[in-house]
Design a protein around this motif. Structure first.
Motif, mmCIF file in Angstrom:
data_model
loop_
_atom_site.group_PDB
_atom_site.id
_atom_site.type_symbol
_atom_site.label_atom_id
_atom_site.label_comp_id
_atom_site.label_asym_id
_atom_site.label_seq_id
_atom_site.Cartn_x
_atom_site.Cartn_y
_atom_site.Cartn_z
ATOM 1 N N GLN A 160 -12.584 0.583 0.123
ATOM 2 C CA GLN A 160 -11.436 1.429 -0.826
ATOM 3 C C GLN A 160 -12.123 2.846 -0.538
ATOM 4 O O GLN A 160 -13.210 3.202 -0.994
ATOM 5 C CB GLN A 160 -11.135 0.924 -2.117
ATOM 6 N N ASN A 168 0.679 -0.971 0.142
ATOM 7 C CA ASN A 168 0.004 -0.100 0.049
ATOM 8 C C ASN A 168 0.735 1.438 -0.043
ATOM 9 O O ASN A 168 0.648 2.249 -0.884
ATOM 10 C CB ASN A 168 -0.957 0.100 1.221
ATOM 11 N N LYS A 173 1.897 1.699 -3.370
ATOM 12 C CA LYS A 173 0.972 2.131 -4.265
ATOM 13 C C LYS A 173 0.465 3.410 -4.237
ATOM 14 O O LYS A 173 0.320 4.138 -5.175
ATOM 15 C CB LYS A 173 -0.110 1.115 -4.090
ATOM 16 N N LEU A 220 -6.045 -4.481 4.188
ATOM 17 C CA LEU A 220 -6.052 -3.938 5.742
ATOM 18 C C LEU A 220 -6.812 -4.894 6.334
ATOM 19 O O LEU A 220 -6.583 -5.232 7.524
ATOM 20 C CB LEU A 220 -6.339 -2.610 5.497
HETATM 21 P P1 ADP Z 1 -6.420 -2.064 -1.447
HETATM 22 O O1 ADP Z 1 -6.191 -3.450 -2.056
HETATM 23 O O2 ADP Z 1 -7.274 -1.367 -1.771
HETATM 24 O O3 ADP Z 1 -5.151 -1.593 -1.239
HETATM 25 P P2 ADP Z 1 -6.665 -2.221 1.590
HETATM 26 O O4 ADP Z 1 -7.563 -2.847 2.572
HETATM 27 O O5 ADP Z 1 -5.148 -2.611 1.698
HETATM 28 O O6 ADP Z 1 -7.139 -2.399 0.138
HETATM 29 O O7 ADP Z 1 -6.803 -0.569 1.886
HETATM 30 C C1 ADP Z 1 -7.998 -0.068 1.682
HETATM 31 C C2 ADP Z 1 -7.951 1.355 1.335
HETATM 32 O O8 ADP Z 1 -7.242 2.074 2.350
HETATM 33 C C3 ADP Z 1 -7.310 1.646 0.115
HETATM 34 O O9 ADP Z 1 -8.006 1.418 -0.918
HETATM 35 C C4 ADP Z 1 -6.568 3.060 0.291
HETATM 36 O O10 ADP Z 1 -7.838 3.935 0.106
HETATM 37 C C5 ADP Z 1 -6.560 3.249 1.668
HETATM 38 N N1 ADP Z 1 -5.238 3.162 1.993
HETATM 39 C C6 ADP Z 1 -4.357 2.170 2.591
HETATM 40 N N2 ADP Z 1 -3.133 2.278 2.758
HETATM 41 C C7 ADP Z 1 -2.892 3.559 2.294
HETATM 42 C C8 ADP Z 1 -1.781 4.349 2.304
HETATM 43 N N3 ADP Z 1 -0.511 3.897 2.714
HETATM 44 N N4 ADP Z 1 -1.964 5.645 1.805
HETATM 45 C C9 ADP Z 1 -3.046 5.864 1.377
HETATM 46 N N5 ADP Z 1 -4.280 5.224 1.341
HETATM 47 C C10 ADP Z 1 -4.296 4.046 1.771
#
Ligand code: ADP
Length: 489
Positions: A431, A384, A387, A447
């Protein structure tokens, strides 16, 4: 004490509540249709309220066009009737004493109200249930089903459904086939209608009362049915809510099943693809050109990513279906796991030009966790962080020891998360940007998995973030003081 003499004492709380209020309280306390009709029946036969001898209610189902007798209250013989009334009077007296004691002790109105309500839940209903062994009452509870189409034109049920208002009915004037054992003439017949149409037909008689069924009784009966119709709208609304919540639960269950079946089915071909690609990459079937090798590496990487997604879905589905994540707690060297995890995200890191800095300023202690779980936790956080970082961004990993815990922080300078979204990012499939054309891929499960793994291993997580200035995810685990002495912890 003689039951009749008790009945002559008008309980004080009944004086305080008008008849109208009593009915209102009684019907209003129903939350299901079953309960509603039980209470309606009780109100009709309660000696202190309508005092009919017997009441019989047939609910109408417009889909199957059937009438079903859900309830018949009232005794089938005068002896039974007198005994039940005596018990009711005794119950009344006890309740009255309780209320008097509560009032003397300056009980809150809420408590008094509960005692008033209790009456309608307890008296007849209780008696009915207690007396289940009694032949008469068993018969009274018998289920009767009548098909509308099979009823003759002058059948009592058909007529009661059509009449504009309640009628006094004499035996000879109507057909009563199928109901003879429940009905005593003369009786009152009426119906309950709601916005959706006919709901039930209701009968009441005075088989054991001296009072006649006259136009005043007819008026009161009609009044009660009108009131019941209005209250029923609310009960139906509650029932609808309950049903839609049941439906939602069912949909949720189907979704979980679907996820677990699909991911199981995807796993087998994926394993085959990964295996065959590996054979090709190992050049077991012949040499490869650099271009072919590069393509195969990409296939391998994408398949591994797909396998990891499938694994995540399967795991979430399992937990949702009530299963548990399998973990085994031991003493783990976190630095080794961090290093290994960074190699797993190397492809993504390189393609975005992100720099990962792992800051180690002092000896990192062993921690108590499951090594695979830790790797997956760090993988999702790191994935993440990269990303959601800008191109050529920077991700930092650092460690801090405090109060017997090791805190591992993964910090990025990416897009950040708003406070209202911070609370939701651990939810299933959540998300922040959920549009199909969103800029970042993913399923919103990373997450969720992190949280499930932390719950299973006893770790904790903290998030600090602000939109536009990056995010900091910190996971914490208990430090193991001397792993060499106690490697099995
Ligand atoms: P995804 O597969 O979409 O990354 P996650 O459950 O890991 O799913 O994360 C859920 C959402 O939390 C992400 O879609 C994003 O919107 C937000 N998110 C998670 N980590 C970060 C980060 N490091 N910076 C910004 N947004 C984040």
């Amino acid at each position: 004490m003689n039951a009749a003499s008790k009945r002559t004492i008008p309980p004080r709380y009944l004086q305080e509540l008008t008849l109208q209020e009593q009915v209102h309280v009684a019907l209003g306390s129903a939350t299901t249709l079953e309960e509603f009709y039980l209470i309606l029946g009780c109100v009709l036969v309660d000696p202190n309220i309508f005092a009919f001898s017997r009441a019989f209610i047939l609910c109408y189902d417009s889909v199957t066009q059937t009438y079903t007798g859900r309830l018949a209250v009232g005794a089938l013989s005068r002896k039974e009737h007198d005994r039940m009334r005596a018990e009711i009077a005794e119950e009344d007296q006890r309740l009255f004493e309780q209320i008097a004691t509560a009032q003397a002790a300056n009980a809150e109105p809420r408590i008094l109200q509960q005692l008033y309500n209790l009456r309608f839940h307890s008296l007849w209903i209780h008696l009915m249930q207690e007396q289940e062994g009694s032949v008469g009452l068993n018969q009274a509870f018998q289920q009767v089903t009548l098909l509308e189409n099979e009823l003759p034109e002058n059948h009592l049920v058909r007529l009661a459904a059509q009449w504009g208002r309640a009628q006094i009915v004499q035996r000879d004037s109507v057909d009563t086939q199928g109901l003879n054992e429940f009905l005593r003439f003369p009786l009152l017949a009426g119906h309950v209608v709601t916005k959706r149409g006919l709901h039930a037909v209701v009968f009441a008689d005075r088989a054991f009362e001296k009072k006649p069924i006259n136009s005043l009784a007819q008026y009161h009966f009609q009044w009660l049915l009108n009131h019941a119709s209005v209250t029923l709208d609310n009960v139906e609304l509650l029932e609808e809510l309950r049903q839609s919540s049941e439906r939602l639960k069912e949909v949720d269950r189907i979704k979980t099943n679907f996820l677990s079946i699909v991911s199981h089915e995807l796993r087998t071909p994926l394993t085959a693809i990964l295996g065959f690609v590996q054979i090709l990459r190992d050049k077991q079937v012949g040499p490869l050109t650099p271009f072919q090798e590069d393509l195969l590496n990409r296939v391998a990487q994408q398949s591994a990513h797909l396998a990891s997604l499938v694994h995540d879905i399967l795991e979430v589905a399992e937990v949702e279906a009530g299963g548990m994540l399998q973990v085994e707690l031991t003493a783990v060297d976190p630095l080794t796991v961090v290093m290994h995890t960074t190699t797993r995200v190397e492809e993504r890191r390189k393609s975005k030009g992100v720099v990962i800095e792992t800051l180690v300023e002092e000896a990192i202690p062993f921690i108590r966790t499951d090594p695979n779980a830790l790797e997956r936790i760090l993988y999702h956080l790191l994935d993440n962080a990269i990303k959601f970082s800008p191109t050529n961004g920077r991700v930092r990993i650092y460690f801090r020891q405090h109060d017997g815990q090791l805190h591992i922080t993964i910090e990025d300078n990416g897009i950040g998360i708003s406070p209202e979204n911070l609370r939701k990012i651990f939810d299933y499939f959540y998300q922040v940007d959920f549009r199909l054309e969103r800029a970042y891929g993913g399923m919103g499960l990373g997450l969720t998995i992190v949280k499930l793994l932390l719950d299973a291993t006893g770790g904790q997580i903290r998030v600090e973030s602000a939109v536009g200035s990056g995010s900091r995810f910190t996971v914490s685990f208990p430090i193991v003081e001397s792993p060499a002495l106690n490697p099995e912890i």
